[in-house]
Design an enzyme around this catalytic site. Sequence first.
Site, PDB file in Angstrom:
ATOM      1  N   GLU A  80      48.470  20.364 -28.966  1.00  0.00           N
ATOM      2  CA  GLU A  80      48.769  18.936 -29.117  1.00  0.00           C
ATOM      3  C   GLU A  80      47.555  18.153 -29.636  1.00  0.00           C
ATOM      4  O   GLU A  80      47.687  17.270 -30.473  1.00  0.00           O
ATOM      5  CB  GLU A  80      49.252  18.326 -27.789  1.00  0.00           C
ATOM      6  CG  GLU A  80      50.585  18.876 -27.296  1.00  0.00           C
ATOM      7  CD  GLU A  80      51.719  18.714 -28.292  1.00  0.00           C
ATOM      8  OE1 GLU A  80      51.734  17.726 -29.047  1.00  0.00           O
ATOM      9  OE2 GLU A  80      52.594  19.604 -28.320  1.00  0.00           O
ATOM     10  N   HIS A 133      47.307  18.514 -33.350  1.00  0.00           N
ATOM     11  CA  HIS A 133      48.166  17.569 -34.087  1.00  0.00           C
ATOM     12  C   HIS A 133      47.481  16.211 -34.181  1.00  0.00           C
ATOM     13  O   HIS A 133      47.377  15.604 -35.243  1.00  0.00           O
ATOM     14  CB  HIS A 133      49.470  17.312 -33.313  1.00  0.00           C
ATOM     15  CG  HIS A 133      50.510  18.363 -33.453  1.00  0.00           C
ATOM     16  ND1 HIS A 133      50.995  18.777 -34.664  1.00  0.00           N
ATOM     17  CD2 HIS A 133      51.193  19.072 -32.519  1.00  0.00           C
ATOM     18  CE1 HIS A 133      51.927  19.703 -34.457  1.00  0.00           C
ATOM     19  NE2 HIS A 133      52.063  19.911 -33.174  1.00  0.00           N
TER      20      HIS A 133
HETATM   21 ZN    ZN Z   1      53.500  21.098 -32.277  1.00  0.00          ZN
END
Ligand code: ZN
Length: 289
Positions: free
Chosen positions: A89, A92
């Site tokens: 995460e 990202h």
């Molecule tokens: Zn992802």
Amino acid sequence: RLDTLKVHTKKIRLGEDVDLQKIAQATAGCVGADLANLVNEAALRAVRMGRSVVTQDDLLQSFETVIAGAVKKNAVLGEMEKRMVAYHEVGHALVSALTKDGMPVTKITIVPRTEGSLGYTLYLPEEEKFLSTKEELLTQLRSLLGGRAAEQLTQDDICTGASNDIQRATELARKMITKFGMSERLGLVTYGNDNNEVFLGRDFSSTPNYSEKTSAAIDEEIEKIVMTQYNKAISFQEEIHSIFQKTTQITANTITAITISLILFFIKTTSLSNSSFSNSVCFSPKHSF
Ligand code: ZN
């Protein structure tokens, strides 16, 4: 959306802290039904907690429920999985936040949700957009692939968690080539139409309006566009590798916008003075929830 929210919240008692303008901003891309759902969910949440007024937190939590599913009770990730999801995460978020056209990140969580996600990164678009430039779409691709890039870079191994990202990236790249005329190789031509296999995966019963040769060229071009952005996501993260490691170490279950801003500020002031990153990283605390 603000007007829609006003209509839906008319019959419920709102707490003094409620800022519908902020909710409207956070829900860019949501349709009327989503908003009705959100308000409904918030009202139920307030009742569950034994309150007669709906607070801003009820609305925000419900927004997450509507877009990502409810928090899955009793689903506890193991330490290894937690690490993997956290790196994924944050991968990202960093790729998006460090890019000129990337959307500001407001929250990262690694709490399993009923819709199947193990964590997610919440973006907040600064303004409503009706058109996307090629550069913006490439940025979007890069952020989508930032999760897998982080896994590979930090864990020396990869996992199944990126499957939805990969699917979305592939679909986006396919649209860029077959619909938006954004591939020099394939030119300004529409390949396929909305009803056939271009958008729905390969369906052999429908007849494509292009040759086998073109089909192979489309596949090659998709792979090229996706892999180019993936490699960029990797090199972005390589540049900030040590700070990246620290970021995921401080991962509790949730990182909020303020923490993200601080981390980005730190990254920006310590290591990126001569780097290829853009200067327009969004530090504004106004995105905080
Ligand atoms: Zn992802």
